[in-house]
Enzyme design. Structure first.
Site, PDB file in Angstrom:
ATOM      1  N   ASP A 192       0.944  -1.447  -0.053  1.00 33.83           N
ATOM      2  CA  ASP A 192       0.260   0.197   0.124  1.00 33.83           C
ATOM      3  C   ASP A 192       1.077   1.316  -0.107  1.00 33.83           C
ATOM      4  O   ASP A 192       0.352   2.327   0.701  1.00 33.83           O
ATOM      5  CB  ASP A 192      -1.254  -0.343   0.987  1.00 33.83           C
ATOM      6  CG  ASP A 192      -2.000  -1.158   1.153  1.00 33.83           C
ATOM      7  OD1 ASP A 192      -2.070  -1.843   0.115  1.00 33.83           O
ATOM      8  OD2 ASP A 192      -2.652  -1.515   2.331  1.00 33.83           O
ATOM      9  N   ARG A 193       2.168   0.765  -0.195  1.00 33.85           N
ATOM     10  CA  ARG A 193       3.217   2.238  -0.572  1.00 33.85           C
ATOM     11  C   ARG A 193       3.467   2.881   0.830  1.00 33.85           C
ATOM     12  O   ARG A 193       3.469   4.145   1.086  1.00 33.85           O
ATOM     13  CB  ARG A 193       2.527   3.551  -1.708  1.00 33.85           C
ATOM     14  CG  ARG A 193       1.867   2.978  -2.737  1.00 33.85           C
ATOM     15  CD  ARG A 193       3.088   3.368  -3.677  1.00 33.85           C
ATOM     16  NE  ARG A 193       2.851   2.777  -5.153  1.00 33.85           N
ATOM     17  CZ  ARG A 193       2.988   1.434  -5.434  1.00 33.85           C
ATOM     18  NH1 ARG A 193       3.524   0.732  -4.869  1.00 33.85           N
ATOM     19  NH2 ARG A 193       2.700   1.322  -6.939  1.00 33.85           N
TER      20      ARG A 193
END
Ligand SMILES: Cc1cc2nc3c(=O)[nH]c(=O)nc-3n(C[C@H](O)[C@H](O)[C@H](O)COP(=O)(O)O)c2cc1C
Length: 214
Positions: A192-193
């Site tokens: 999710d970065r």
């Protein structure tokens, strides 16, 4: 199979992340750990790094070079001192280095300045290169305009003849640099970065470490 191994490695590294507890207090130690893992994971050139230079006017330029060793003194690479990078480094010794190890989704950024290696250090490395590469170093006026490939190959032949049956000396325009780091950033890709970024800056007495937002 290769793909599964790669996914497994990525998943493992991303799940593990890079926590403050796990990261070494000393960036050289941390670099050694990650570099050793990169060497084990089957990359052709784990030692490949981007070298960024800048002119005194602030125009940046980047290219790949091979890191031919590192220790507490710095990261060593070899090149032609008259090349574009060589001329830029003579005018402005500030550099950035970048390693990227895709199978682990890891990036290391290093900033600092360079100094030239001694001629003895450069010669020691030069002698370890294959004869063809040593002739190539003599024949290539790296970064200068070249009329044709044939011209380059003809120049190699001239030097092959010149040094026939003898040791090839170190070209006076060729040698190594050492990048002396002032900062490091260890970047671990995560889901999710929400990546981990642990950054080290040199202080008078050691290294200060902070976490940055991804
Ligand atoms: C993977 C890779 C490794 C390279 N290693 C070196 C190197 O160690 N030394 C070097 O002078 N050029 C190396 N090169 C070539 C440079 O990227 C560049 O083309 C050359 O040094 C000229 O750059 P300059 O005109 O900016 O000086 C490498 C290129 C690649 C793709």
């Amino acid at each position: 199979m290769r793909r599964i191994r790669k996914w497994w490695r990525k998943g493992w590294a991303a799940a593990q992340g890079l926590s403050e507890a796990e990261c070494a207090d000393d960036p050289f130690v941390q670099f050694e750990r990650w570099f050793a893992e990169a060497q084990r994971c089957g990359l052709d050139y784990p030692e490949a790094m981007t070298l960024a230079t800048a002119t005194p006017a602030g125009q940046p330029a980047a290219r790949m070079v091979l890191c031919k060793g590192f220790d507490r003194q710095g990261f060593r690479f070899f090149t032609n001192y008259d090349s574009r990078k060589g001329q830029e480094l003579a005018a402005n010794a500030r550099v950035a280095l970048l390693f990227y190890w895709e199978p682990y989704e890891r990036q290391v950024r290093i900033e600092g300045s360079v100094e030239r290696l001694t001629a003895e250090e450069s010669y020691a490395y030069f002698c370890s290169r294959p004869r063809g590469s040593r002739l190539g170093a003599w024949a290539s006026a790296q970064s200068a305009p070249l009329g044709s490939r044939a011209e380059l190959e003809a120049t190699v032949k001239v030097y092959a003849e010149k040094f026939k049956g003898q040791d090839i000396p170190l070209p006076p325009f060729w040698g190594g640099y050492r990048c002396i780091p002032e900062s490091f950033e260890f970047w671990q890709g995560r889901l999710d970065r929400l990546h981990d970024r642990l950054c080290f800056t040199q202080t008078g007495t050691g290294w200060q470490r902070i976490r940055r937002a991804p």
